[in-house]
Enzyme design. Structure first.
Site, PDB file in Angstrom:
ATOM      1  N   ASP A  60      37.392  37.294  -7.849  1.00  0.00           N
ATOM      2  CA  ASP A  60      38.443  38.513  -7.588  1.00  0.00           C
ATOM      3  C   ASP A  60      39.140  38.533  -6.974  1.00  0.00           C
ATOM      4  OD1 ASP A  60      37.891  37.264  -4.363  1.00  0.00           O
ATOM      5  OD2 ASP A  60      36.748  38.614  -4.117  1.00  0.00           O
ATOM      6  N   ASP A  62      42.935  37.735  -4.680  1.00  0.00           N
ATOM      7  CA  ASP A  62      43.435  38.352  -3.431  1.00  0.00           C
ATOM      8  C   ASP A  62      44.773  38.135  -3.062  1.00  0.00           C
ATOM      9  OD1 ASP A  62      41.020  38.699  -2.004  1.00  0.00           O
ATOM     10  OD2 ASP A  62      40.233  37.108  -2.011  1.00  0.00           O
ATOM     11  N   ASP A 139      41.426  28.934   6.411  1.00  0.00           N
ATOM     12  CA  ASP A 139      40.457  28.259   6.712  1.00  0.00           C
ATOM     13  C   ASP A 139      40.834  26.823   6.145  1.00  0.00           C
ATOM     14  OD1 ASP A 139      39.995  29.427   4.008  1.00  0.00           O
ATOM     15  OD2 ASP A 139      37.561  30.255   4.617  1.00  0.00           O
TER      16      ASP A 139
END
Ligand code: ATP
Ligand code: MG
Length: 431
Positions: A60, A62, A139
């Site tokens: 996907d 983002d 992260d």
């Protein structure tokens, strides 16, 4: 490439990286350019940039922007705001969703927009900020690369490009603090390691042994979602091995882990590995896979152990299985919130295993037409291949599906004549 000093990003120009516009999803490009035209900054970020650099098709796309969720909503009519822990905008193009997140701000601005649990877990994180601040909320360094369509460059504050080239997963900041903030990052570390074939930086790896148990504080719905990503992405076997290595599998599937730990023969492990391998192979071939099949395999041995005890206590086979299934699932959903429709299918796969043995004419056809027949049959074959079910029985059902109705009748009467026991029909009797 510009040089990096403290808080100065490295900027990789178009000729210094491998991402080309043609690899980028058209709708994601539309979102970027609409936001830019409306006067905002907008970047592709996260997994899509990481995957594009590897030449892979991203799952996907983002987008990160300095527009607030409400401002994003004003730019796009086809937009919905979602999420509490992280407020996000979803821009819809038919069935496709482009996720647009406003830059997160730095966590020392404490306010009612950010909430931390006493164990260090971030419960809400809705302080907005700049790109420079957003980077540090991400992260892994390889997940913190920003791509802009202004000049098609990649912006890197954290040496993510270098880690990407070296195939290293490194948490941004202090690993222990970052895991405590969000223990799911431990599962993400493993998922990305197996998916990308990257290795875990030692500082990122060490705390997992100690902090893994923090995952017990994560809502079971989120753990279920992560479990699906871990096991349904085509790298299930490696994910399983790695989760076991770090002691995380025991947290996600305590009953399965218990069976593996106490196994007095190889069956549960061999059976599980075969199930995981099959599922990875199916994905590699572009075939569909269902969570209920894999979860049925994970919990089968735990169910069997309970069934055995119940049979010894005098319950009949059917009820022993129903009750065992109920007890095992009740415990499992405490850690991973498996939805009802999935547990229902799992029960069916298990229950149908008993029915393969019953081969009277009407029972065979009823089973054959059951919506869960194919999955249950695959499950039977898996058991047979790994020593947990009669191979002749599995073979009988394989043949039964391959032949025409006249030949099926012959197979059934052969079983019948044989007092319910299957004897392989001679070539002439089938042909
Ligand atoms: P993929 O979509 O391929 O599974 P991804 O890296 O895009 O991988 P997402 O869950 O889509 O993962 O998240 C998008 C980005 O948001 C990540 O790359 C990361 O920068 C950031 N992110 C997501 N989850 C977390 C988290 N728990 N902690 C910090 N940053 C996160
Ligand atoms: Mg993503």
């Amino acid at each position: 490439m510009k040089d990096t000093t403290a808080l100065q990003p490295s900027v990789y120009s178009r000729s210094e990286h491998s991402i080309s516009r043609s690899q980028i999803n058209e709708n994601a490009l539309k979102v970027l350019s609409r936001l830019e035209k409306a006067g905002f900054d907008a970047y592709l970020v996260g997994g899509c940039v990481r995957d594009l650099l590897l030449g892979r098709e991203p799952k996907d796309f983002d987008v990160a922007t300095n527009a607030s969720p409400e401002e994003v909503k004003q730019v796009f009519r086809n937009c919905r705001l979602i999420g509490k822990r992280f407020r996000l905008a979803h821009v819809y193009y038919g069935r496709e969703i482009i996720e647009v997140a406003t830059f997160r701000g730095s966590s020392n601005k404490t306010s009612e927009h950010q909430k931390t649990h006493e164990d260090g877990r971030l419960l809400r994180d809705n302080i907005y900020g700049t790109l420079e601040e957003d980077v540090w909320r991400r992260d892994f360094t390889v997940n913190a690369l920003y791509y802009t369509i202004r000049d098609f460059s990649v912006i890197d504050y954290v040496n993510g490009m270098k880690d990407h080239q070296e195939g290293v997963l490194r948490l941004i900041g202090n690993p222990e603090v970052r895991y405590r903030e969000d223990p799911v990052r431990m599962l993400r570390a493993i998922r990305f390691a197996v998916k990308l074939g990257f290795s875990l930086d030692i500082n990122c790896e060490q705390p997992i042994y100690k902090l893994g148990k923090l995952l017990t504080g994560i809502p079971n719905a989120r753990l279920y979602d992560e479990t699906l990503k871990l096991f349904l992405s085509g790298y299930a076997l490696q994910a399983f091995e790695m989760l076991r290595h770090y002691g995380l599998f025991a947290i996600l599937f305590p009953q399965t882990d218990g069976c593996l730990a106490s196994e007095n023969h190889d069956f549960p492990r061999v059976f599980l590995i075969k199930a995981l391998e099959n599922s990875d192979k199916r994905i590699a071939l572009g075939k569909s896979i269902t969570p209920y099949f894999l979860f049925s395999a994970f919990l089968w041995e735990a169910v069997q152990i309970k069934v055995k005890k119940k049979l010894e206590a005098g319950e009949n086979q059917y009820f022993a299985l129903q009750h065992a299934a109920h007890e095992v699932l009740k415990l499992q959903v405490k850690t991973t919130a498996i939805p009802k429709r999935v547990t229902q299918s799992m029960r069916e796969v298990w229950t149908l295993q008993l029915r393969f043995e019953q081969r009277t004419h009407s029972k065979v056809y009823r089973l054959f037409n059951h919506p869960r027949f194919r999955a249950a049959y695959d499950f039977l074959v898996l058991r047979a291949e790994t020593g947990g079910a009669n191979t002749e029985l599995a073979q009988w059902w394989t043949t039964f599906q391959d032949v025409d109705s006249k030949q099926q009748e012959k197979m059934l009467s052969a079983v019948h004549k044989n007092g319910g026991k299957y004897r392989r029909p001679s070539k002439t009797s089938v042909n």
